[in-house]
Design an enzyme around this catalytic site. Structure first.
Site, mmCIF file in Angstrom:
data_model
loop_
_atom_site.group_PDB
_atom_site.id
_atom_site.type_symbol
_atom_site.label_atom_id
_atom_site.label_comp_id
_atom_site.label_asym_id
_atom_site.label_seq_id
_atom_site.Cartn_x
_atom_site.Cartn_y
_atom_site.Cartn_z
ATOM 1 N N LYS A 134 -17.457 11.547 -36.207
ATOM 2 C CA LYS A 134 -18.055 12.330 -37.299
ATOM 3 C C LYS A 134 -17.277 13.629 -37.511
ATOM 4 C CE LYS A 134 -22.444 14.661 -38.480
ATOM 5 N NZ LYS A 134 -22.290 16.072 -38.165
ATOM 6 N N THR A 193 -18.966 13.855 -32.507
ATOM 7 C CA THR A 193 -18.676 14.900 -33.507
ATOM 8 C C THR A 193 -17.408 15.645 -33.107
ATOM 9 O OG1 THR A 193 -21.006 15.095 -34.053
ATOM 10 C CG2 THR A 193 -19.609 16.979 -34.632
ATOM 11 N N SER A 217 -29.164 14.660 -31.896
ATOM 12 C CA SER A 217 -28.108 15.571 -31.436
ATOM 13 C C SER A 217 -28.124 15.677 -29.916
ATOM 14 C CB SER A 217 -28.326 16.953 -32.049
ATOM 15 O OG SER A 217 -27.475 17.903 -31.441
ATOM 16 N N TYR A 258 -21.794 15.811 -28.253
ATOM 17 C CA TYR A 258 -20.867 16.929 -28.131
ATOM 18 C C TYR A 258 -20.232 16.773 -26.761
ATOM 19 C CZ TYR A 258 -22.332 19.487 -32.299
ATOM 20 O OH TYR A 258 -22.569 19.878 -33.592
ATOM 21 N N HIS A 311 -19.540 19.004 -41.752
ATOM 22 C CA HIS A 311 -20.590 19.653 -40.984
ATOM 23 C C HIS A 311 -21.487 20.503 -41.904
ATOM 24 C CE1 HIS A 311 -21.285 19.982 -36.523
ATOM 25 N NE2 HIS A 311 -22.187 20.843 -36.936
HETATM 26 C C1 FNR Z 1 -26.016 20.447 -38.151
HETATM 27 N N1 FNR Z 1 -25.066 19.452 -37.964
HETATM 28 C C2 FNR Z 1 -24.867 18.942 -36.707
HETATM 29 N N2 FNR Z 1 -23.973 17.928 -36.523
HETATM 30 C C3 FNR Z 1 -23.790 17.368 -35.309
HETATM 31 O O1 FNR Z 1 -22.996 16.449 -35.181
HETATM 32 N N3 FNR Z 1 -24.532 17.815 -34.244
HETATM 33 C C4 FNR Z 1 -25.429 18.825 -34.331
HETATM 34 O O2 FNR Z 1 -26.079 19.185 -33.358
HETATM 35 C C5 FNR Z 1 -25.580 19.427 -35.601
HETATM 36 N N4 FNR Z 1 -26.455 20.481 -35.765
HETATM 37 C C6 FNR Z 1 -26.697 20.975 -37.036
HETATM 38 C C7 FNR Z 1 -27.639 21.976 -37.187
HETATM 39 C C8 FNR Z 1 -27.959 22.422 -38.471
HETATM 40 C C9 FNR Z 1 -29.011 23.485 -38.645
HETATM 41 C C10 FNR Z 1 -27.321 21.864 -39.593
HETATM 42 C C11 FNR Z 1 -27.689 22.272 -40.999
HETATM 43 C C12 FNR Z 1 -26.349 20.896 -39.430
HETATM 44 C C13 FNR Z 1 -24.377 18.864 -39.125
HETATM 45 C C14 FNR Z 1 -25.187 17.717 -39.710
HETATM 46 O O3 FNR Z 1 -25.182 16.614 -38.854
HETATM 47 C C15 FNR Z 1 -24.615 17.279 -41.072
HETATM 48 O O4 FNR Z 1 -23.246 17.042 -40.944
HETATM 49 C C16 FNR Z 1 -24.870 18.344 -42.145
HETATM 50 O O5 FNR Z 1 -26.192 18.813 -42.056
HETATM 51 C C17 FNR Z 1 -24.619 17.766 -43.529
HETATM 52 O O6 FNR Z 1 -24.707 18.767 -44.509
HETATM 53 P P1 FNR Z 1 -26.012 18.957 -45.439
HETATM 54 O O7 FNR Z 1 -26.121 17.740 -46.295
HETATM 55 O O8 FNR Z 1 -27.184 19.134 -44.526
HETATM 56 O O9 FNR Z 1 -25.722 20.200 -46.208
#
Ligand code: FNR
Length: 360
Positions: free
Chosen positions: A261, A179, A127, A153, A285
């Site tokens: 994404k 993203t 990230s 980001y 997400h």
């Molecule tokens: C995320 N996700 C996320 N996505 C992204 O592009 N950059 C980020 O910094 C983050 N940070 C983040 C923090 C936390 C705590 C979570 C749970 C999720 C989204 C992540 O990449 C992904 O899309 C999701 O976690 C998918 O869902 P599940 O399978 O974890 O429920």
């Protein structure tokens, strides 16, 4: 690959010797134990979602509406789970999803995850919101022949965006994940009830703190105190003005493959294809942004149809190997694992992340 079923052999062997796994073997078990170990506000940050949590629940439920019909006598003694993606061969169709502020879950969280990812050859998507600099994470990955992708980001300050992209290239990340579903933070009661966002406490901002352009914006002679970094970060970190035409700029800035994404609608998939990106990730997400959004799995078929030959990856709800099989059978090229590996990290650092991947 044979080594993944080594876990099964190991667990039976240990059982014979009177020992059982100290780490849970199911996604529910991992979450339960991590919930008991993490401070409540950090658990709320990881587990929480938008509004009522309906999207999180729907993401998981969507997998139960598909069932697998096993086929037999296919000569499966040699199992090859490897895939080809952007010119590289990966041992399995699994990647680690980008998760911000892993340092709030475990000190040096990103480095622990990098070690696990490299050990198993599973690409780590780092990230932008990392507690360790992208250069340090890349060094950790590459030391053990690991593969890293960088998730962007896109900040409002284009020079900072450019600097982040060029640093990711120089550090040796092999793909860029943009993203596009997080321009403003959602209403997330599980974070809000603790008044907790890790970034406000200075977690997850190492890529900004270490960035020469970002630092130059802090003003001449100003020390990069946490307060100053958080303040500037909160002003620039996400750019809600962006639209599809801005992708041309990013395309011209990097030769890395670009994946977008957060795509759920087929029209957005078509726009992304027209913008010349190299891949899509169907994702909502993990239900963190839009309460009541359609489950990501249910968006996959239409996005695939709209994407032509572009690789389409998937996340949001992968909790087991069977889930991964379903997404792959529906046409995803690979899947990204999210929350489960964060729970593994919380329970046992690098070993916990490896455990989660081996279980999958
Ligand atoms: C995320 N996700 C996320 N996505 C992204 O592009 N950059 C980020 O910094 C983050 N940070 C983040 C923090 C936390 C705590 C979570 C749970 C999720 C989204 C992540 O990449 C992904 O899309 C999701 O976690 C998918 O869902 P599940 O399978 O974890 O429920």
């Amino acid at each position: 690959m044979a080594r993944y079923s080594e876990l099964v052999q190991q667990l039976y062997r240990e059982g014979l010797a009177g020992r059982t796994s100290d780490l849970p073997l199911t996604a529910e078990g991992l979450e339960r134990e991590a919930a008991g170990k993490l401070p409540p506000e950090v658990y709320g940050y990881v587990a929480g979602g938008a509004g009522s949590g309906a999207t999180i629940r729907a993401n998981l439920r969507a997998f139960t509406s598909w069932e697998i019909v096993p086929r037999q006598l296919q000569g499966v003694a040699e199992r090859d789970l490897s895939i080809e993606l952007f010119g590289s061969r990966l041992p399995t169709p699994l990647l680690l999803a980008p998760i911000g502020a892993l340092g709030a879950v475990m000190p040096q969280g990103e480095l622990e995850v990098a070690r696990a990812a490299a050990e198993l050859g599973v690409p780590m998507t780092l990230s932008t919101l990392s507690g360790e600099t992208m250069e340090d994470v890349a060094a950790e990955l590459h030391q053990a022949s690991g593969v890293g992708w960088f998730q962007l980001y896109w900040p409002t300050d284009r020079d900072v965006a450019q600097s982040l992209v060029h640093r990711a290239e120089r550090a040796g990340f092999s793909a860029l994940v943009l993203t596009v579903d997080n321009w403003t933070l959602a209403w997330r009661p599980q974070e809000l009830m603790h008044g907790y966002l890790p970034f406000h406490r200075g977690h997850g901002l190492a890529n900004y703190r270490s960035d020469p352009v970002f630092r130059s914006r802090l003003g001449a002679g100003q020390d990069a105190t946490t307060e100053a970094v958080v303040d500037l970060w909160s002003q620039i970190y996400s750019n809600p003005h962006l639209n599809w035409s801005d992708l041309a700029w990013l395309r011209a800035e990097t030769t890395l493959p670009i994946l977008v994404k957060g795509i759920c609608h087929p029209d957005d998939a078509r726009r992304a294809v027209e913008a010349g990106v190299d891949g899509l990730i169907v994702s909502n997400h993990g239900g963190r942004q839009v309460d009541g959004a359609r489950p990501a799995l249910d968006c996959l078929p239409q996005v695939l149809t709209a994407s032509g030959s572009l690789p389409v990856l998937f996340d949001s709800g992968i909790r087991s190997g069977a889930d991964a099989v379903k997404a792959l059978a529906l046409g995803a090229r690979a899947v990204l694992v999210g929350r489960p590996y964060v729970y593994g990290l919380a329970l046992a650092g690098r070993r916990g992340v490896e455990h989660v991947l081996r279980c999958l």
